[in-house]
Motif scaffolding. Sequence first.
Motif, PDB file in Angstrom:
ATOM      1  N   VAL A 297       6.372  13.956   1.674  1.00  0.00           N
ATOM      2  CA  VAL A 297       6.551  15.273   1.047  1.00  0.00           C
ATOM      3  C   VAL A 297       6.484  15.143  -0.475  1.00  0.00           C
ATOM      4  O   VAL A 297       5.859  15.961  -1.161  1.00  0.00           O
ATOM      5  N   GLU A 298       7.120  14.098  -0.997  1.00  0.00           N
ATOM      6  CA  GLU A 298       7.067  13.867  -2.441  1.00  0.00           C
ATOM      7  C   GLU A 298       5.641  13.578  -2.910  1.00  0.00           C
ATOM      8  O   GLU A 298       5.269  13.897  -4.042  1.00  0.00           O
ATOM      9  N   ALA A 299       4.822  13.003  -2.017  1.00  0.00           N
ATOM     10  CA  ALA A 299       3.428  12.701  -2.365  1.00  0.00           C
ATOM     11  C   ALA A 299       2.507  13.898  -2.151  1.00  0.00           C
ATOM     12  O   ALA A 299       1.305  13.796  -2.375  1.00  0.00           O
ATOM     13  N   GLY A 300       3.100  15.028  -1.674  1.00  0.00           N
ATOM     14  CA  GLY A 300       2.303  16.248  -1.552  1.00  0.00           C
ATOM     15  C   GLY A 300       2.015  16.719  -0.144  1.00  0.00           C
ATOM     16  O   GLY A 300       1.238  17.661   0.049  1.00  0.00           O
ATOM     17  N   LEU A 301       2.616  16.098   0.876  1.00  0.00           N
ATOM     18  CA  LEU A 301       2.395  16.530   2.258  1.00  0.00           C
ATOM     19  C   LEU A 301       2.946  17.940   2.465  1.00  0.00           C
ATOM     20  O   LEU A 301       4.082  18.235   2.112  1.00  0.00           O
TER      21      LEU A 301
ATOM     22  N   VAL B 105       0.855  -1.185   0.000  1.00  0.00           N
ATOM     23  CA  VAL B 105       0.000   0.000   0.000  1.00  0.00           C
ATOM     24  C   VAL B 105       0.891   1.235   0.000  1.00  0.00           C
ATOM     25  O   VAL B 105       1.858   1.302   0.765  1.00  0.00           O
ATOM     26  N   PRO B 106       0.609   2.217  -0.873  1.00  0.00           N
ATOM     27  CA  PRO B 106       1.423   3.442  -0.881  1.00  0.00           C
ATOM     28  C   PRO B 106       1.473   4.092   0.505  1.00  0.00           C
ATOM     29  O   PRO B 106       0.480   4.101   1.240  1.00  0.00           O
ATOM     30  N   VAL B 107       2.668   4.610   0.819  1.00  0.00           N
ATOM     31  CA  VAL B 107       2.865   5.246   2.123  1.00  0.00           C
ATOM     32  C   VAL B 107       1.842   6.355   2.360  1.00  0.00           C
ATOM     33  O   VAL B 107       1.306   6.508   3.460  1.00  0.00           O
ATOM     34  N   SER B 108       1.551   7.118   1.303  1.00  0.00           N
ATOM     35  CA  SER B 108       0.615   8.236   1.457  1.00  0.00           C
ATOM     36  C   SER B 108      -0.778   7.757   1.860  1.00  0.00           C
ATOM     37  O   SER B 108      -1.472   8.396   2.657  1.00  0.00           O
ATOM     38  N   GLU B 109      -1.203   6.593   1.310  1.00  0.00           N
ATOM     39  CA  GLU B 109      -2.523   6.079   1.663  1.00  0.00           C
ATOM     40  C   GLU B 109      -2.576   5.635   3.122  1.00  0.00           C
ATOM     41  O   GLU B 109      -3.571   5.863   3.825  1.00  0.00           O
ATOM     42  N   VAL B 110      -1.497   4.979   3.579  1.00  0.00           N
ATOM     43  CA  VAL B 110      -1.432   4.580   4.987  1.00  0.00           C
ATOM     44  C   VAL B 110      -1.490   5.817   5.876  1.00  0.00           C
ATOM     45  O   VAL B 110      -2.208   5.866   6.887  1.00  0.00           O
TER      46      VAL B 110
END
Length: 571
Positions: free
Chosen positions: A70-74, A13-18
Amino acid sequence: MSQSNITTSNLNVPVSEVYWSLVAKADKKFSKIRDLPYYERNRYDTYFYKVFKVYTQLWKFQQDNRQKLVEAGLKRWEIGDIASRIGQLYFGQYMRTSVASYLSESYIFYEAILTREYFKDGLLQDVNLANKQLRFIARFLTVCLMLNKREMVYRLVSQLKVLVADCKRTFQDTDFIEWKLVIQEITKFLKVDTAFMNTRPLRYSLTLDVEPNSLPPVPNVIRNLKLRDAILCSYHPNEVKFSELTLDNFRMLQCLEWEPSGSFYQSSGSLTSGQHAVNQEISDPTLPPNPRKAVLYRPSITHFLAVLATVCEELPPDGVLLLYISAPDAACTSPPSDNTNSSSVKKIMNGSGDHSRGVNLGSKGNGGLNVIYPCDLVPFTRRPLFLVIDSEKSNAFKSLEREVNGEAVAMLLSPTSSIGDPNGSQFTTFLTAPLQAFLILIGFSGPDIQTDKLNEAERVLSLALNHWGDTLALNLAVSPDSLHPVWAQVLNDPFLRRLLLRFIFCRAVLSLYTPTSNKKEYLPDCSPALPNSVSPTHGAYKEAVHKIADIFGVAPMFNLPEPLQPKPPDV
């Protein structure tokens, strides 16, 4: 779910989703705990543990995966949001438990948010982000006030003023009137509160106050009670306050806590550690726990009674409840119509005092929904009750002086008229900062006073108060009937003892002060009556007031005996 389980069970599962799943879970739990009442403390301990556990997981997860997130938009403000929530959780738990370490941890998180400027990026491009920063500053201000970190308070006020001004210019279509009111409130609060606040802490200090273990034992007492809980309730029209923290409640709240020692507030970690846990023991083992306090602002009578009933239900067997009410006369013409046939209530309504009058804890004109009458407290006299009423109608509560349903009530009652302090309660100031109250009474302000005179007066007052306390205890050994049991059983509690002794000082000062001398309406009262040995006319109390007045050169303002003239030398 442990942190390791979060990592291993979500490999695909993508880190951002978790992360966002954890955020949603934390938000849901936070919304449930945010509105929980500050009473029924025991019932909600497990709620706090659960919500704090998920925030601990969330914080650690974003630390371990910061770069990917951060790369995923955080955004930085989203990290600040989490830290702010944790700070709120700590502060809320402090308000529920009075455990000082929670307040300290709240400060740690808020200070880190300020230092790292989590909300800075895009602040003046997004009105929602600007409001987040404003709310954060307002919450941090309250924490700093509680901790008496005045340098940080002034720094935050300056930031608040600059940010509100910038927001008004940038977001011209947005209304920032409420934030201008916040600035006005905190500015007035600091102006009134700062005059003498740097002289000594309001909290009980082991450096300046009597070491509790050194108090002389009180003989001939069936039981020794401890202050375990307090309900603080203050409301006056146009009173000095910040948010829902009134000046009177603030002073009384501080007065019922231990002042941190040099080794106190040892942090269990920092914002970067991610190791905070609700069950960590981070309090000072050398200090007893603070009494728990419920702070109420403009409660309805039903809410007030619900809090009072719940706290009484939770009161330990060796505990006494302090009920502090600072409010104006309700100016009602008739008692509450409750159709009750209680013989106790009928007896008290027909007895001494005035049960047609009460105190008003909210705006008038609402049919008495905010009015507390003396008879409202009758059912709660079954538990040990220490009552402090600060109102022009305080004498109405003397109706409770007989043992109606259970125990005699210890009562400290303010004068029904006062002079000298336009910005706060004179009586409350005497109970929480007696020397400051004395100086306000004689018309002195902070800049008028030399530090050496202030220190000398503090020394004289401390010696006098300690001596009076010892005298009360020693008199009991000689004459067991010299002090009513309701006072004797609380004399070993450091907080209640200090309030009682400061009441005696207040009564002595106002009895001897020329404008209030021999005028009953300007003198405080208590019930049950204290022995004649602590009356204002006793030589020891006159002597103490005389010494303090001499230090500040105001002895002529008091009805005091003439000082002894030195004997002329032999010729």
